[in-house]
Design a protein around this motif. Structure first.
Motif, PDB file in Angstrom:
ATOM      1  N   TYR A   1      48.768  51.156 -12.153  1.00 33.29           N
ATOM      2  CA  TYR A   1      49.215  49.726 -11.405  1.00 33.29           C
ATOM      3  C   TYR A   1      48.959  48.616 -12.204  1.00 33.29           C
ATOM      4  CZ  TYR A   1      49.362  52.269  -7.126  1.00 33.29           C
ATOM      5  OH  TYR A   1      49.665  53.315  -6.197  1.00 33.29           O
ATOM      6  N   ARG A   2      48.264  48.712 -13.400  1.00 33.26           N
ATOM      7  CA  ARG A   2      48.199  47.455 -14.458  1.00 33.26           C
ATOM      8  C   ARG A   2      49.329  47.763 -15.093  1.00 33.26           C
ATOM      9  NH1 ARG A   2      43.680  47.280 -19.142  1.00 33.26           N
ATOM     10  NH2 ARG A   2      44.580  45.211 -19.940  1.00 33.26           N
ATOM     11  N   ILE A   3      49.889  48.891 -15.156  1.00 36.35           N
ATOM     12  CA  ILE A   3      51.269  48.706 -15.746  1.00 36.35           C
ATOM     13  C   ILE A   3      52.623  48.333 -14.990  1.00 36.35           C
ATOM     14  CG2 ILE A   3      52.748  50.461 -17.204  1.00 36.35           C
ATOM     15  CD1 ILE A   3      50.365  51.732 -18.264  1.00 36.35           C
ATOM     16  N   LEU A   4      52.500  48.749 -13.941  1.00 37.68           N
ATOM     17  CA  LEU A   4      53.437  48.467 -12.962  1.00 37.68           C
ATOM     18  C   LEU A   4      53.621  46.865 -12.938  1.00 37.68           C
ATOM     19  CD1 LEU A   4      53.478  50.662  -9.817  1.00 37.68           C
ATOM     20  CD2 LEU A   4      54.907  50.780 -12.035  1.00 37.68           C
ATOM     21  N   ASN A   5      52.426  46.230 -12.855  1.00 37.67           N
ATOM     22  CA  ASN A   5      51.951  44.689 -12.893  1.00 37.67           C
ATOM     23  C   ASN A   5      52.732  44.127 -14.051  1.00 37.67           C
ATOM     24  OD1 ASN A   5      51.260  44.235 -10.286  1.00 37.67           O
ATOM     25  ND2 ASN A   5      48.956  44.687 -11.018  1.00 37.67           N
ATOM     26  N   GLN A   6      52.380  44.758 -15.329  1.00 33.26           N
ATOM     27  CA  GLN A   6      52.739  44.370 -16.604  1.00 33.26           C
ATOM     28  C   GLN A   6      54.363  44.164 -16.634  1.00 33.26           C
ATOM     29  OE1 GLN A   6      50.037  46.646 -19.405  1.00 33.26           O
ATOM     30  NE2 GLN A   6      50.755  44.985 -20.406  1.00 33.26           N
ATOM     31  N   ASN A   7      54.842  45.358 -16.141  1.00 33.03           N
ATOM     32  CA  ASN A   7      56.376  45.332 -16.061  1.00 33.03           C
ATOM     33  C   ASN A   7      57.007  44.450 -15.354  1.00 33.03           C
ATOM     34  OD1 ASN A   7      58.522  46.980 -17.287  1.00 33.03           O
ATOM     35  ND2 ASN A   7      58.912  47.274 -15.098  1.00 33.03           N
TER      36      ASN A   7
ATOM     37  N   SER B   1      55.109  56.160 -26.667  1.00 30.20           N
ATOM     38  CA  SER B   1      55.354  57.447 -26.198  1.00 30.20           C
ATOM     39  C   SER B   1      54.990  57.577 -24.803  1.00 30.20           C
ATOM     40  CB  SER B   1      54.428  58.471 -27.081  1.00 30.20           C
ATOM     41  OG  SER B   1      54.989  58.138 -28.530  1.00 30.20           O
ATOM     42  N   ALA B   2      53.730  57.387 -24.530  1.00 34.62           N
ATOM     43  CA  ALA B   2      53.147  57.476 -23.161  1.00 34.62           C
ATOM     44  C   ALA B   2      53.898  56.865 -22.007  1.00 34.62           C
ATOM     45  CB  ALA B   2      51.706  57.074 -23.013  1.00 34.62           C
ATOM     46  N   ALA B   3      54.279  55.761 -22.391  1.00 40.92           N
ATOM     47  CA  ALA B   3      55.073  54.868 -21.245  1.00 40.92           C
ATOM     48  C   ALA B   3      56.430  55.532 -21.286  1.00 40.92           C
ATOM     49  CB  ALA B   3      55.555  53.233 -21.586  1.00 40.92           C
ATOM     50  N   LEU B   4      57.023  55.995 -22.253  1.00 36.23           N
ATOM     51  CA  LEU B   4      58.440  56.836 -22.159  1.00 36.23           C
ATOM     52  C   LEU B   4      58.228  57.979 -21.199  1.00 36.23           C
ATOM     53  CD1 LEU B   4      61.326  57.395 -22.999  1.00 36.23           C
ATOM     54  CD2 LEU B   4      60.333  58.572 -24.917  1.00 36.23           C
ATOM     55  N   MET B   5      57.329  58.653 -21.528  1.00 35.02           N
ATOM     56  CA  MET B   5      57.270  59.854 -20.618  1.00 35.02           C
ATOM     57  C   MET B   5      56.623  59.569 -19.271  1.00 35.02           C
ATOM     58  SD  MET B   5      57.646  61.696 -23.086  1.00 35.02           S
ATOM     59  CE  MET B   5      57.502  61.953 -24.853  1.00 35.02           C
TER      60      MET B   5
ATOM     61  N   GLY C   1      47.542  51.154 -22.292  1.00 34.71           N
ATOM     62  CA  GLY C   1      46.925  52.557 -21.960  1.00 34.71           C
ATOM     63  C   GLY C   1      47.833  53.313 -20.873  1.00 34.71           C
ATOM     64  N   ALA C   2      49.220  53.462 -21.152  1.00 36.40           N
ATOM     65  CA  ALA C   2      49.927  54.238 -20.313  1.00 36.40           C
ATOM     66  C   ALA C   2      49.811  55.806 -20.489  1.00 36.40           C
ATOM     67  CB  ALA C   2      51.627  53.866 -20.747  1.00 36.40           C
ATOM     68  N   GLU C   3      48.794  56.260 -21.193  1.00 38.95           N
ATOM     69  CA  GLU C   3      48.360  57.643 -21.388  1.00 38.95           C
ATOM     70  C   GLU C   3      47.407  57.952 -20.065  1.00 38.95           C
ATOM     71  OE1 GLU C   3      47.688  55.424 -23.908  1.00 38.95           O
ATOM     72  OE2 GLU C   3      45.611  55.371 -23.717  1.00 38.95           O
TER      73      GLU C   3
END
Ligand SMILES: *Cc1c(COP(=O)(O)O)cnc(C)c1O
Length: 392
Positions: free
Chosen positions: A184-190, A215-219, A176-178
């Motif tokens: 923070y969930r995505i920072l943790n994933q990364n 797409s969303a993560a790229l932006m 759900g990068a959109e």
């Protein structure tokens, strides 16, 4: 598929804009760091655009890698690709028997379970062709992917079976990068993903190719591009969400009226018939819409069977003669009725735009339903594959 609109017997058709696609590809490439590859995600029948129609133009526009969900979609891409070197990657469903087909055809596929990894090794040996695999890692989406506890064992197994396997990538998917709520969930994933890559480098002796962003993560997270980005929705000219766009515009000093993405799709039909209805009469089934005045209505041969949802009853709009006509009454299986009382001269055969531009006005996919973030994806992919599609 019909090549010629006048040969089509379907009550509606879809137009795809080549110019819009070229602009979107150019924009996406401008977001990529040098050397980062763009994979075009064409699952869900190319987000409703039609894989077979979409493929050749996308290839000619320079796309050389396509991502799909299933072996069935991979086969459609394989059948329609014009360049033999164009890559195809299955990100989801593949059965053991399809693994064999994929290996034979050079189709890349995700692996997220040891059982299928073993099957791939076995099939590849039998065929004496290397399986082109991508190892999908669980980093916090909690859907599919090898668990952290398995990483070392899996990497080692891949290294030890290098005669049967060609490791094309190590990957993950952000949840759900959109939505900024998932920041923070995505920072943790990364962070998890980075750890996996360090381990992979140790096991393999070199850094394998990595990919994680949609797409969303790229932006939103331009630093998470790795070696490849898997872009779907943006390629077709839609932002993953309004929030992603606002955020991108703010971070890049872009005026929000200068949207760099351009809608590729338009969906059109025509007025089937018109009639006048007296004040106080109900229109269509039941008592859903009561004419508050004498009204002229037009019927349009589009209904929920074509993906025009029943939720648009008394709510949706279409464009006729450059003006908005409101849906009045229930959306039927094959038909809607729209109010054309104030659209002077509306007559049978007039063009009706369900999605896209007419004159200066536009029906966006979002306004087509409720303004829910993820609705674009759903509305687009619900467009039946039987609707003929043409490039303009
Ligand atoms: C659908 C999908 C994408 C593309 O997502 P968009 O939001 O359309 O860019 C990327 N990766 C995976 C694994 C997907 O399933």
């Amino acid at each position: 598929m019909t090549d010629n609109l006048s040969d089509s017997l379907e009550p509606s058709y879809i137009e795809l804009s080549e110019e819009a696609l070229l602009q979107n590809i150019q924009f996406l490439k401008s977001c990529l760091k040098p050397g980062v590859k763009l994979s075009a995600v064409v699952k869900g029948n190319a987000y409703g655009h039609g894989i077979s129609t979409f493929m050749p133009i996308a290839e000619r526009a320079g796309i050389s890698h396509f991502s799909v969900f299933s072996a069935q979609e991979a086969r459609v891409v394989l059948t329609h690709r014009e360049n033999h070197d164009t890559g195809i990657m299955i990100m989801g469903m593949i059965r053991d028997r399809e693994v064999k087909w994929a290996i034979q055809n050079g189709v890349e596929f995700y692996l997220f379970e040891t059982e299928r990894l073993k099957a791939a090794i076995g099939q590849a040996r039998e065929l004496d062709i290397k399986a082109r695999i991508h190892l999908q890692l669980e980093t916090g989406m909690n859907r599919t992917g090898f668990e952290e506890s398995e990483w070392e064992e899996v990497f080692t197994m891949v290294r030890e079976n290098a005669d049967a396997l060609e490791l094309r990538g190590i990957c993950t998917h952000f949840a759900g990068a959109e939505s900024m709520a998932n920041y923070y969930r995505i920072l943790n994933q990364n962070r998890e993903f980075e750890e996996a890559l360090v381990l992979a480098e140790k096991v393999f002796g070199s850094k394998p190719l990595a990919h994680a962003s949609s797409s969303a993560a790229l932006m939103t997270f331009p630093d998470f591009q790795y070696d490849m980005v898997r872009a779907g929705i943006a390629l077709y000219g839609f932002w993953p969400s309004r929030e992603t766009f606002m955020n991108y515009a703010k971070s890049n000093g872009l005026e929000t009226q200068n949207d760099p993405l351009h809608r590729v799709i338009s969906w059109k039909s025509e007025v089937m018939s018109t009639k006048w209805v007296e004040e106080g009469e109900f229109i269509g089934y039941g008592n859903v819409y009561l004419a508050g005045r004498q009204m002229k209505i037009a019927t349009v041969p589009i209904g929920y069977t074509h993906g025009f949802g029943r939720n648009l009853t008394n709510t949706g709009f279409v464009l006729i003669r450059g003006e908005r006509a409101a849906v009045v009454g229930l959306v039927n299986m094959n038909m809607i009725t729209v109010d054309v009382t104030d659209i002077e001269g509306t007559t049978k055969g007039d063009e009706v735009v369900l999605i896209g531009y007419q004159g200066d006005d536009e029906i966006s996919v979002a306004s087509f339903g409720e303004m829910t973030n993820n609705l674009n994806y759903e509305v687009l992919t619900r467009l039946p594959s039987s609707i003929p599609r043409f490039w303009v």
